[in-house]
Design a protein around this motif. Sequence first.
Motif, PDB file in Angstrom:
ATOM      1  N   ASN A 260      11.738  31.974  -2.394  1.00  0.00           N
ATOM      2  CA  ASN A 260      10.490  31.736  -3.105  1.00  0.00           C
ATOM      3  C   ASN A 260       9.342  31.629  -2.107  1.00  0.00           C
ATOM      4  N   GLU A 261       8.137  31.644  -2.634  1.00  0.00           N
ATOM      5  CA  GLU A 261       6.968  31.456  -1.777  1.00  0.00           C
ATOM      6  C   GLU A 261       6.878  29.992  -1.385  1.00  0.00           C
ATOM      7  N   ILE A 262       6.803  29.729  -0.086  1.00  0.00           N
ATOM      8  CA  ILE A 262       6.750  28.355   0.407  1.00  0.00           C
ATOM      9  C   ILE A 262       5.618  28.230   1.429  1.00  0.00           C
ATOM     10  N   THR A 263       5.088  27.025   1.564  1.00  0.00           N
ATOM     11  CA  THR A 263       4.105  26.726   2.601  1.00  0.00           C
ATOM     12  C   THR A 263       4.834  26.096   3.770  1.00  0.00           C
ATOM     13  N   LEU A 264       4.646  26.648   4.941  1.00  0.00           N
ATOM     14  CA  LEU A 264       5.390  26.178   6.110  1.00  0.00           C
ATOM     15  C   LEU A 264       5.155  24.703   6.387  1.00  0.00           C
ATOM     16  N   ALA A 265       3.929  24.233   6.179  1.00  0.00           N
ATOM     17  CA  ALA A 265       3.632  22.820   6.449  1.00  0.00           C
ATOM     18  C   ALA A 265       4.488  21.898   5.584  1.00  0.00           C
ATOM     19  N   ASP A 266       4.732  22.301   4.335  1.00  0.00           N
ATOM     20  CA  ASP A 266       5.550  21.471   3.440  1.00  0.00           C
ATOM     21  C   ASP A 266       6.997  21.408   3.923  1.00  0.00           C
ATOM     22  N   VAL A 267       7.520  22.547   4.343  1.00  0.00           N
ATOM     23  CA  VAL A 267       8.899  22.590   4.829  1.00  0.00           C
ATOM     24  C   VAL A 267       9.039  21.764   6.104  1.00  0.00           C
ATOM     25  N   ILE A 268       8.062  21.894   7.005  1.00  0.00           N
ATOM     26  CA  ILE A 268       8.106  21.145   8.263  1.00  0.00           C
ATOM     27  C   ILE A 268       8.007  19.650   7.998  1.00  0.00           C
ATOM     28  N   ARG A 269       7.218  19.273   6.986  1.00  0.00           N
ATOM     29  CA  ARG A 269       7.094  17.852   6.645  1.00  0.00           C
ATOM     30  C   ARG A 269       8.440  17.265   6.213  1.00  0.00           C
ATOM     31  N   VAL A 270       9.202  18.036   5.444  1.00  0.00           N
ATOM     32  CA  VAL A 270      10.530  17.573   5.032  1.00  0.00           C
ATOM     33  C   VAL A 270      11.431  17.399   6.251  1.00  0.00           C
ATOM     34  N   ALA A 271      11.369  18.362   7.168  1.00  0.00           N
ATOM     35  CA  ALA A 271      12.182  18.263   8.384  1.00  0.00           C
ATOM     36  C   ALA A 271      11.806  17.041   9.210  1.00  0.00           C
ATOM     37  N   LEU A 272      10.523  16.763   9.289  1.00  0.00           N
ATOM     38  CA  LEU A 272      10.076  15.579  10.038  1.00  0.00           C
ATOM     39  C   LEU A 272      10.536  14.290   9.368  1.00  0.00           C
ATOM     40  N   ASP A 273      10.540  14.275   8.043  1.00  0.00           N
ATOM     41  CA  ASP A 273      11.031  13.091   7.331  1.00  0.00           C
ATOM     42  C   ASP A 273      12.499  12.837   7.654  1.00  0.00           C
ATOM     43  N   ASP A 274      13.281  13.917   7.711  1.00  0.00           N
ATOM     44  CA  ASP A 274      14.704  13.765   8.021  1.00  0.00           C
ATOM     45  C   ASP A 274      14.922  13.295   9.457  1.00  0.00           C
ATOM     46  N   LEU A 275      13.943  13.580  10.325  1.00  0.00           N
ATOM     47  CA  LEU A 275      14.061  13.207  11.737  1.00  0.00           C
ATOM     48  C   LEU A 275      13.274  11.934  12.061  1.00  0.00           C
ATOM     49  N   GLU A 292       0.254  28.446   6.734  1.00  0.00           N
ATOM     50  CA  GLU A 292       0.611  29.798   6.291  1.00  0.00           C
ATOM     51  C   GLU A 292       1.765  29.734   5.292  1.00  0.00           C
ATOM     52  N   ARG A 293       1.837  30.756   4.444  1.00  0.00           N
ATOM     53  CA  ARG A 293       2.903  30.832   3.445  1.00  0.00           C
ATOM     54  C   ARG A 293       3.803  32.032   3.719  1.00  0.00           C
ATOM     55  N   ILE A 294       5.081  31.875   3.431  1.00  0.00           N
ATOM     56  CA  ILE A 294       6.036  32.969   3.541  1.00  0.00           C
ATOM     57  C   ILE A 294       6.941  32.941   2.304  1.00  0.00           C
ATOM     58  N   VAL A 295       7.639  34.038   2.080  1.00  0.00           N
ATOM     59  CA  VAL A 295       8.657  34.089   1.026  1.00  0.00           C
ATOM     60  C   VAL A 295      10.002  33.918   1.712  1.00  0.00           C
ATOM     61  N   ALA A 296      10.664  32.806   1.410  1.00  0.00           N
ATOM     62  CA  ALA A 296      11.870  32.481   2.171  1.00  0.00           C
ATOM     63  C   ALA A 296      12.766  31.526   1.389  1.00  0.00           C
ATOM     64  N   ASP A 297      13.957  31.347   1.941  1.00  0.00           N
ATOM     65  CA  ASP A 297      14.896  30.353   1.426  1.00  0.00           C
ATOM     66  C   ASP A 297      14.442  28.986   1.938  1.00  0.00           C
TER      67      ASP A 297
END
Length: 411
Positions: A260-275, A292-297
């Motif tokens: 799906n279309e995702i915003t990289l900042a949102d994904v990175i924020r989740v990773a930072l929460d886990d760390l 930036e946005r990409i279409v990705a898993d």
Amino acid sequence: MTQAHRIVQKEELGDDVVGSTQDLIRRDAIATYRVVGEPADADLQGLVRLATLMCDVPVAVINIIDEHSQHQIAAVGIERAMCARKDSLCSIVIEQKKPLVIADARADEALAHHPFVDGTLARVRFYASSPLITPEGVAIGTLCLFDSHPRELAPDRREALDLLAGQAMDVLELRRITHELFTANDRLERFAAQVTHDLSNPLSAVTGFIELAADGAESLGAPDVTHALERADAASVRMARMLADLLNYVRVGDSDRVRNEITLADVIRVALDDLAAVITESRVSVTVEANERIVADEMACEVLFQNLIANAIKFAGASRDAPRVEIRAVSITDGVRVTVDDDGPGISPDQRERVFGLMERGDNHNLPGLGLGLSTCRRIVESHGGSIGITESPMGGARFSLIFPRSTSAA
């Protein structure tokens, strides 16, 4: 081969051949290619079409021949069909493992009454065939040409037919290897999931008992015991992380995952929460500029950035008290480029490719982990059609550069 060359009579290929050791070997080899009874492969269809054009004949066929039947798996000029092996012209070729060219089958004493020549099944006059031979030397079929009129086949066209037969075998080999890889990956994933599941439950129990014992030891004023239990608890946590790394490695890159279309900042924020705990402990400063946005898993990208950030923290934190990590994403002509920089010791040029290998940690053998994190990162990025590499960071450490191509970048 000319008409004067000895032709093996079909009776010689009858009951004495069926069930022979060679036939059993051939049958097993054919089964690995998974083409009999399947829709025509587009690449094989392209090769038979090319054969008709290069050799200037109306009909070309790729046959697979087992102990009982001849199966046409690709054909141009006729509909694909099946016939009994005893009625097959191509059974001659797989027995002799040599190309065969007959200018006029009707004029050949050995073939004049063959069902494909005398009108029972067809009225073949010109026939040329080259065997399909596996890397193990097993002849499993042919690439053959037909015409209802006599003709000659020039030497250069005979060579072209042999080359196309080799190409057909390469296509079959690629098909076999691809299926084996999918099967192996599926087994690996199921094995890793089972191992992770089987070990996670007792590991959770061990961790719980260690925590209870540590609380009891602390209340009894036994600092040495408390310290030992704290070390055991840390070891169990590391083991849990290793199991998670193993499962992540085999799961990423699955083509069935939804993108799906995702915003990289949102994904990175989740990773930072886990760390969060690691970030607090290492006192690292993390800067993120990635709108930036990409279409990705999305889940795979969370694993990707968690591994990259954890790697940056681990190596930078090993060399300084308050490391810095900066993550930025920018749009480029061909897609989106993401950089992950740290101010650690960096990675020497001769190690920059090696660290992406399985169980590799470059020269840092004393740092914890299985060495699967960066291998996992590469698998994720490449499964999205992108690339990942390492250069020297302007901050003094390592820079991981990721490219997501335009096809996976959001408009």
